[in-house]
Write a protein that holds these residues in place. Structure first.
Motif, short mmCIF file in Angstrom:
data_model
loop_
_atom_site.label_atom_id
_atom_site.label_comp_id
_atom_site.label_asym_id
_atom_site.label_seq_id
_atom_site.Cartn_x
_atom_site.Cartn_y
_atom_site.Cartn_z
N ARG A 60 0.83 -1.21 0.00
CA ARG A 60 0.00 0.00 0.00
C ARG A 60 0.86 1.26 0.00
O ARG A 60 1.83 1.33 0.76
CB ARG A 60 -0.89 -0.02 1.24
N ASN A 64 -1.50 6.68 2.01
CA ASN A 64 -2.90 6.26 2.09
C ASN A 64 -3.20 5.84 3.53
O ASN A 64 -2.78 4.79 3.97
CB ASN A 64 -3.11 5.09 1.11
N PRO A 65 -3.92 6.70 4.28
CA PRO A 65 -4.07 6.46 5.72
C PRO A 65 -4.92 5.23 6.06
O PRO A 65 -5.69 4.74 5.23
CB PRO A 65 -4.74 7.73 6.23
N ILE A 67 -7.70 3.26 8.76
CA ILE A 67 -8.82 3.54 9.66
C ILE A 67 -8.58 2.83 10.98
O ILE A 67 -8.17 1.66 10.99
CB ILE A 67 -10.14 3.08 9.00
N ILE A 102 -14.38 10.84 10.17
CA ILE A 102 -13.10 11.54 10.16
C ILE A 102 -13.14 12.57 11.29
O ILE A 102 -14.03 13.42 11.33
CB ILE A 102 -12.87 12.25 8.80
N LEU A 117 -1.86 13.39 8.06
CA LEU A 117 -3.00 14.30 8.17
C LEU A 117 -3.26 14.70 9.62
O LEU A 117 -2.81 14.02 10.55
CB LEU A 117 -4.27 13.61 7.61
N THR A 119 -6.16 14.66 10.84
CA THR A 119 -7.38 13.95 11.23
C THR A 119 -7.11 12.44 11.27
O THR A 119 -6.10 11.96 10.76
CB THR A 119 -8.49 14.20 10.19
N PRO A 144 -6.87 -1.64 7.13
CA PRO A 144 -7.43 -1.44 5.78
C PRO A 144 -8.03 -2.77 5.34
O PRO A 144 -7.97 -3.76 6.08
CB PRO A 144 -6.19 -1.11 4.95
N SER A 145 -8.61 -2.80 4.16
CA SER A 145 -9.11 -4.06 3.62
C SER A 145 -7.94 -5.03 3.42
O SER A 145 -6.83 -4.60 3.11
CB SER A 145 -9.84 -3.81 2.30
N ILE A 185 -17.37 6.61 4.43
CA ILE A 185 -16.48 7.53 5.16
C ILE A 185 -17.10 8.92 5.14
O ILE A 185 -17.41 9.46 4.07
CB ILE A 185 -15.07 7.58 4.53
N ARG A 197 -16.32 8.55 0.91
CA ARG A 197 -16.44 7.26 0.22
C ARG A 197 -17.85 6.74 0.50
O ARG A 197 -18.23 6.61 1.67
CB ARG A 197 -15.40 6.27 0.76
N ARG A 229 -10.76 13.87 -1.37
CA ARG A 229 -10.27 14.26 -0.04
C ARG A 229 -9.87 13.06 0.80
O ARG A 229 -9.16 13.20 1.78
CB ARG A 229 -11.32 15.10 0.67
N ALA A 230 -10.37 11.87 0.49
CA ALA A 230 -9.85 10.66 1.13
C ALA A 230 -8.68 10.20 0.26
O ALA A 230 -8.88 9.79 -0.88
CB ALA A 230 -10.91 9.58 1.21
N PRO A 231 -7.45 10.32 0.77
CA PRO A 231 -6.28 10.07 -0.08
C PRO A 231 -6.36 8.75 -0.85
O PRO A 231 -5.97 8.68 -2.01
CB PRO A 231 -5.12 10.06 0.91
N GLY A 232 -6.89 7.71 -0.19
CA GLY A 232 -6.92 6.40 -0.84
C GLY A 232 -7.81 6.34 -2.06
O GLY A 232 -7.66 5.46 -2.91
N MET A 233 -8.76 7.25 -2.16
CA MET A 233 -9.73 7.19 -3.25
C MET A 233 -9.12 7.57 -4.58
O MET A 233 -9.74 7.41 -5.62
CB MET A 233 -10.95 8.07 -2.94
P1 AMP Z 1 -9.31 0.92 3.23
O1 AMP Z 1 -8.68 0.78 4.56
O2 AMP Z 1 -8.65 0.14 2.16
O3 AMP Z 1 -10.79 0.73 3.33
O4 AMP Z 1 -9.09 2.44 2.89
C1 AMP Z 1 -9.27 3.40 3.91
C2 AMP Z 1 -9.78 4.67 3.31
O5 AMP Z 1 -9.97 5.63 4.35
C3 AMP Z 1 -8.81 5.27 2.32
O6 AMP Z 1 -9.50 5.71 1.15
C4 AMP Z 1 -8.27 6.44 3.09
O7 AMP Z 1 -7.82 7.45 2.26
C5 AMP Z 1 -9.44 6.85 3.96
N1 AMP Z 1 -9.02 7.60 5.16
C6 AMP Z 1 -8.44 7.09 6.27
N2 AMP Z 1 -8.14 8.08 7.15
C7 AMP Z 1 -8.54 9.24 6.59
C8 AMP Z 1 -8.50 10.62 6.98
N3 AMP Z 1 -7.97 11.01 8.15
N4 AMP Z 1 -9.01 11.55 6.13
C9 AMP Z 1 -9.55 11.17 4.95
N5 AMP Z 1 -9.61 9.88 4.53
C10 AMP Z 1 -9.12 8.94 5.31
#
Ligand code: AMP
Ligand code: MG
Length: 353
Positions: A60, A64-65, A67, A102, A117, A119, A144-145, A185, A197, A229-233
């Motif tokens: 990863r 990409n933060p 959760i 968030i 971040l 947050t 994450p997943s 999200i 998301r 705004r969700a970096p992973g997206m």
């Molecule tokens: P996944 O764990 O694969 O479901 O991906 C987690 C998602 O949460 C990713 O798209 C991240 O960018 C998003 N995410 C996690 N923490 C934050 C945050 N502090 N602000 C915005 N997005 C977040």
């Protein structure tokens, strides 16, 4: 390393196994576990080195933060510096459940997991195995997943094993996930709640709690041009091995559009795989062999389709199709989450029926 898979079908009766899994997390190891959305790849969320192992196992990107998964309110207060009013309302309405909030972070949350971040994303899962694991670990679990980065998320323990065999010590098998798409999200820190998301908690459900007009969708989710705004997206995601093209539009026009596109691709020498509803697949039986089809459920039955899409996409990994066609759904309600995943899985390639 050897990857152990343990079936947990009785949380109360299997305390020892869960205690051992919690001990692994506390000692800095990575454990895959079921939630009501998809399987997660968990590590101690307060231990940067443990979380580094998640990034490594998934491949990863480091910005990409992750959760943080918590078992109760006091764990939220441990990692979040404040809970704004709107977030408080969402907590009361939907937690535990398939929603990530968030929130402003506390400094004890490592930079490694927030991608730097200010947050932190916090989720309280409802799945009894997830809750028991967090309780046994006694710390928030960053997860994450549990797929290799870019691949469809796993909704079964077997799918986790396919991606993680040899990379992590333990997978807890809790059967198939109920919702099948990742949590909604929501950034509820600002003036309006923003969906970063889409997921099983729909815009309509959020509006019922916060009031219509107080919920917006991150514009980047609708078009592919602005930065989410969700970096992973921003990353390619959920992609099967063969390239996927979606066919979107009115259900009544689907069969015709599929037949046209299949004929065109077959004439060009392609072996075409099709992921679609039961109803559409039935009408294609004369031109597509059964083994090149993946049935994602009945047309319009969105909860079942959401629960099936990742397994349907993964099923093509063992099929010989070199191109894939997929049937789009409505983008209303839960359809927004389904179409978000399908658009990403297809790299936004789509045909209008
Ligand atoms: P996944 O764990 O694969 O479901 O991906 C987690 C998602 O949460 C990713 O798209 C991240 O960018 C998003 N995410 C996690 N923490 C934050 C945050 N502090 N602000 C915005 N997005 C977040
Ligand atoms: Mg993911």
């Amino acid at each position: 390393m050897e990857t152990k898979l343990i079936k947990i079908d009785n949380v109360k009766g299997q305390r020892d196994a869960l205690h051992a899994a919690g001990e692994l997390i506390r000692s800095g190891e990575v454990v895959a576990f079921p939630t009501e959305t998809v399987y997660g790849l968990g590590a101690n969320g307060l231990d940067a080195d443990a979380c580094a192992k998640i990034y490594q196992a998934k491949g990863r990107p480091s910005d990409n933060p992750l959760i943080l998964h918590v078992a109760n309110r006091s764990m939220i207060d441990q990692v979040a510096a404040a809970i704004p009013d709107k977030a408080e309302k969402l907590l009361a309405a939907f937690c535990p459940g398939p929603i990530t909030l968030i929130l402003p972070r506390r400094s004890l949350v490592p930079d490694r997991i927030t991608g730097g971040l200010s947050t932190v994303g916090v989720r309280m899962p409802e799945h009894d195995v997830a809750r028991a694991l967090i309780a046994a670990a006694g710390v928030p679990i960053a997860a994450p997943s549990a797929n290799i980065s870019g691949r469809p998320s796993p909704t079964t323990a077997e799918a986790v094993l396919t991606d993680m065999d040899g990379k992590i010590p333990l997978i807890l098998d809790g059967g198939s996930c109920d919702f099948g798409v990742e949590s909604t999200i929501v950034d509820a820190v600002g003036d309006k709640a923003v969906i970063l998301r889409p997921g099983a908690i729909t815009k309509e459900m959020l509006e019922e709690v916060l009031g219509a007009g107080n919920v917006i969708i991150d514009p980047a989710l609708v078009g592919k041009d602005s930065v989410p705004r969700a970096p992973g997206m921003k990353y390619t995601h959920y992609a099967p091995k063969a390239p996927l093209t979606l066919i979107e539009g009115m259900p009544t026009r689907m069969v015709r559009a599929f037949r046209q596109e299949i004929s065109r691709l077959q004439a060009a020498g392609h072996t075409v795989g099709v992921m679609a509803s039961h109803e559409v697949l039935q009408e294609l039986a004369d031109i597509v062999p059964r083994e090149l089809m993946a049935d994602y459920g009945h047309q319009g039955k969105l909860p079942a389709i959401a629960a099936n899409i990742y397994e349907a996409l993964r099923s093509f990994d063992d099929k010989e199709a070199d191109v894939l066609l997929g049937e789009g759904t409505t983008a209303a309600g839960l359809g927004l989450a389904i179409m978000n995943r399908l658009h990403k899985a297809s790299g936004f390639r789509s045909i209008q029926a």
